[in-house]
Design a protein around this motif. Structure first.
Motif, PDB file in Angstrom:
ATOM      1  N   VAL A  80       0.850  -1.188   0.000  1.00  0.00           N
ATOM      2  CA  VAL A  80       0.000   0.000   0.000  1.00  0.00           C
ATOM      3  C   VAL A  80       0.888   1.241   0.000  1.00  0.00           C
ATOM      4  N   LYS A  81       0.295   2.389  -0.285  1.00  0.00           N
ATOM      5  CA  LYS A  81       1.067   3.620  -0.414  1.00  0.00           C
ATOM      6  C   LYS A  81       1.871   3.932   0.855  1.00  0.00           C
ATOM      7  N   LEU A  82       1.266   3.721   2.015  1.00  0.00           N
ATOM      8  CA  LEU A  82       1.962   4.013   3.271  1.00  0.00           C
ATOM      9  C   LEU A  82       3.233   3.184   3.406  1.00  0.00           C
ATOM     10  N   GLU A  83       3.191   1.938   2.943  1.00  0.00           N
ATOM     11  CA  GLU A  83       4.366   1.074   3.015  1.00  0.00           C
ATOM     12  C   GLU A  83       5.436   1.510   2.019  1.00  0.00           C
ATOM     13  N   VAL A  84       5.032   1.883   0.826  1.00  0.00           N
ATOM     14  CA  VAL A  84       5.993   2.380  -0.164  1.00  0.00           C
ATOM     15  C   VAL A  84       6.640   3.669   0.335  1.00  0.00           C
ATOM     16  N   ASP A  85       5.840   4.519   0.951  1.00  0.00           N
ATOM     17  CA  ASP A  85       6.368   5.786   1.467  1.00  0.00           C
ATOM     18  C   ASP A  85       7.341   5.584   2.623  1.00  0.00           C
ATOM     19  N   TYR A  86       7.362   4.371   3.195  1.00  0.00           N
ATOM     20  CA  TYR A  86       8.259   4.094   4.320  1.00  0.00           C
ATOM     21  C   TYR A  86       9.687   3.779   3.860  1.00  0.00           C
ATOM     22  N   ILE A  87       9.880   3.523   2.566  1.00  0.00           N
ATOM     23  CA  ILE A  87      11.216   3.157   2.066  1.00  0.00           C
ATOM     24  C   ILE A  87      12.276   4.197   2.441  1.00  0.00           C
ATOM     25  N   PRO A  88      12.034   5.519   2.278  1.00  0.00           N
ATOM     26  CA  PRO A  88      13.073   6.489   2.671  1.00  0.00           C
ATOM     27  C   PRO A  88      13.453   6.403   4.148  1.00  0.00           C
ATOM     28  N   GLN A  89      12.501   6.126   5.032  1.00  0.00           N
ATOM     29  CA  GLN A  89      12.824   5.993   6.454  1.00  0.00           C
ATOM     30  C   GLN A  89      13.708   4.772   6.701  1.00  0.00           C
ATOM     31  N   SER A  90      13.431   3.691   5.986  1.00  0.00           N
ATOM     32  CA  SER A  90      14.245   2.493   6.118  1.00  0.00           C
ATOM     33  C   SER A  90      15.657   2.746   5.608  1.00  0.00           C
ATOM     34  N   ARG A  91      15.759   3.474   4.490  1.00  0.00           N
ATOM     35  CA  ARG A  91      17.079   3.838   3.961  1.00  0.00           C
ATOM     36  C   ARG A  91      17.855   4.670   4.971  1.00  0.00           C
ATOM     37  N   GLU A  92      17.161   5.597   5.603  1.00  0.00           N
ATOM     38  CA  GLU A  92      17.825   6.459   6.592  1.00  0.00           C
ATOM     39  C   GLU A  92      18.353   5.642   7.763  1.00  0.00           C
ATOM     40  N   LYS A  93      17.572   4.656   8.197  1.00  0.00           N
ATOM     41  CA  LYS A  93      18.017   3.785   9.290  1.00  0.00           C
ATOM     42  C   LYS A  93      19.334   3.116   8.929  1.00  0.00           C
ATOM     43  N   TRP A  94      19.437   2.606   7.694  1.00  0.00           N
ATOM     44  CA  TRP A  94      20.649   1.893   7.310  1.00  0.00           C
ATOM     45  C   TRP A  94      21.806   2.835   7.025  1.00  0.00           C
ATOM     46  N   ALA A  95      21.511   4.044   6.594  1.00  0.00           N
ATOM     47  CA  ALA A  95      22.576   5.045   6.447  1.00  0.00           C
ATOM     48  C   ALA A  95      23.201   5.349   7.807  1.00  0.00           C
ATOM     49  N   GLU A  96      22.366   5.424   8.838  1.00  0.00           N
ATOM     50  CA  GLU A  96      22.872   5.668  10.195  1.00  0.00           C
ATOM     51  C   GLU A  96      23.706   4.491  10.694  1.00  0.00           C
ATOM     52  N   ILE A  97      23.269   3.270  10.385  1.00  0.00           N
ATOM     53  CA  ILE A  97      24.043   2.090  10.783  1.00  0.00           C
ATOM     54  C   ILE A  97      25.413   2.106  10.115  1.00  0.00           C
ATOM     55  N   LEU A  98      25.457   2.487   8.838  1.00  0.00           N
ATOM     56  CA  LEU A  98      26.726   2.549   8.121  1.00  0.00           C
ATOM     57  C   LEU A  98      27.660   3.594   8.708  1.00  0.00           C
ATOM     58  N   ASP A  99      27.104   4.697   9.142  1.00  0.00           N
ATOM     59  CA  ASP A  99      27.924   5.794   9.651  1.00  0.00           C
ATOM     60  C   ASP A  99      28.338   5.603  11.106  1.00  0.00           C
TER      61      ASP A  99
END
Length: 251
Positions: A32-51
């Motif tokens: 659903v749209k809400l789940e697709v819109d969550y992709i940037p938040q998930s990316r941000e989580k992993w960017a923080e893990i990398l840093d």
């Protein structure tokens, strides 16, 4: 009272098995749209893990032990080394070590793949594979798994440095780390785990990625390194400094 590692792994396996049985007859759904819109938040989580440059030895040791138990293996003795170069030198002197890292990865990742494939429509899986990875570059309109070389970057750098003193070394003869492709796969699996696909076993690898640098898994022994204190690149994207304990090990 905190759960023992054995209890945690049994709980993860039981939860996964029951969820897998419950989902067998379900039709694969669209996001659903809400789940697709969550992709940037998930990316941000992993960017923080990398840093994040923090090493958590207790979490790493619990995570690697849980990985062994999930794969049906006895717990390993954990050996911490100063950095990947030190670990590689140990591996050169221990050709007798039996690699079990591939088996661990396959058991965890294949089970995650099956669960996602049974529940989610293929076109949405392809989109997440392409966009969940915070360091990936998307080329054209093809939504494919976009691998990030940072997943096994430290391993490859270590091999290059070792080859300076061992010019005839065949890199293919060395075991790979459990972190190979970790960002491409873990960010993808974790996204679906966060939106409700029941794949609790992926948390074992997520905890490992959060808590240490490299990790090699063998029968009876696991070799871990802390995260580097700093990574420095030049304008061309070439690694210039890999810092452990205030020392650039590339100099």
């Amino acid at each position: 009272m905190s759960l023992s590692i054995d209890t945690m792994v049994r709980s993860v396996k039981n939860e996964f098995s029951s969820q897998q049985l419950a989902q067998v007859s379900m039709e694969r759904r669209k996001l659903v749209k809400l789940e697709v819109d969550y992709i940037p938040q998930s990316r941000e989580k992993w960017a923080e893990i990398l840093d994040d440059r923090t090493t958590d030895r207790e979490l790493a040791e619990n995570a690697i032990n849980a990985c062994y138990l999930y794969a049906g293996l006895d717990r390993a003795r954990v050996l911490w080394t100063e950095n990947p170069l030190t670990a590689m030198k140990i591996l050169l002197d221990r050709p007798d070590l039996v690699d079990v890292g591939s088996s661990i990865l396959h058991q965890i990742c294949n089970s995650c793949d099956r669960q996602i494939d049974e529940q989610i429509a293929p076109e949405f899986i392809d989109v997440v594979k392409a966009y969940a990875n915070p360091r990936a570059t998307i080329v054209g309109e093809q939504h494919q798994m976009a691998f990030d070389p940072l997943g096994d970057f430290l391993n490859q750098v270590s091999i290059c440095e070792i080859q300076k003193s061992h010019p005839h070394l065949d890199p293919m003869s060395l075991p790979t780390t459990l972190q190979d492709y970790r960002i491409a796969y873990l960010s993808y699996f974790d996204y679906f785990h966060q939106i409700g696909v029941e794949i609790p076993q992926i948390q074992l690898l997520i905890d490992l990625a959060r808590s240490c640098g490299n990790c090699w898994a063998f029968e009876n022994i696991a070799i871990l390194t802390p995260k580097p204190a700093a990574l420095e690149f030049n304008d061309r994207g070439e690694l210039m400094a890999l810092v452990y304990d205030g020392i650039n090990i590339l100099e």
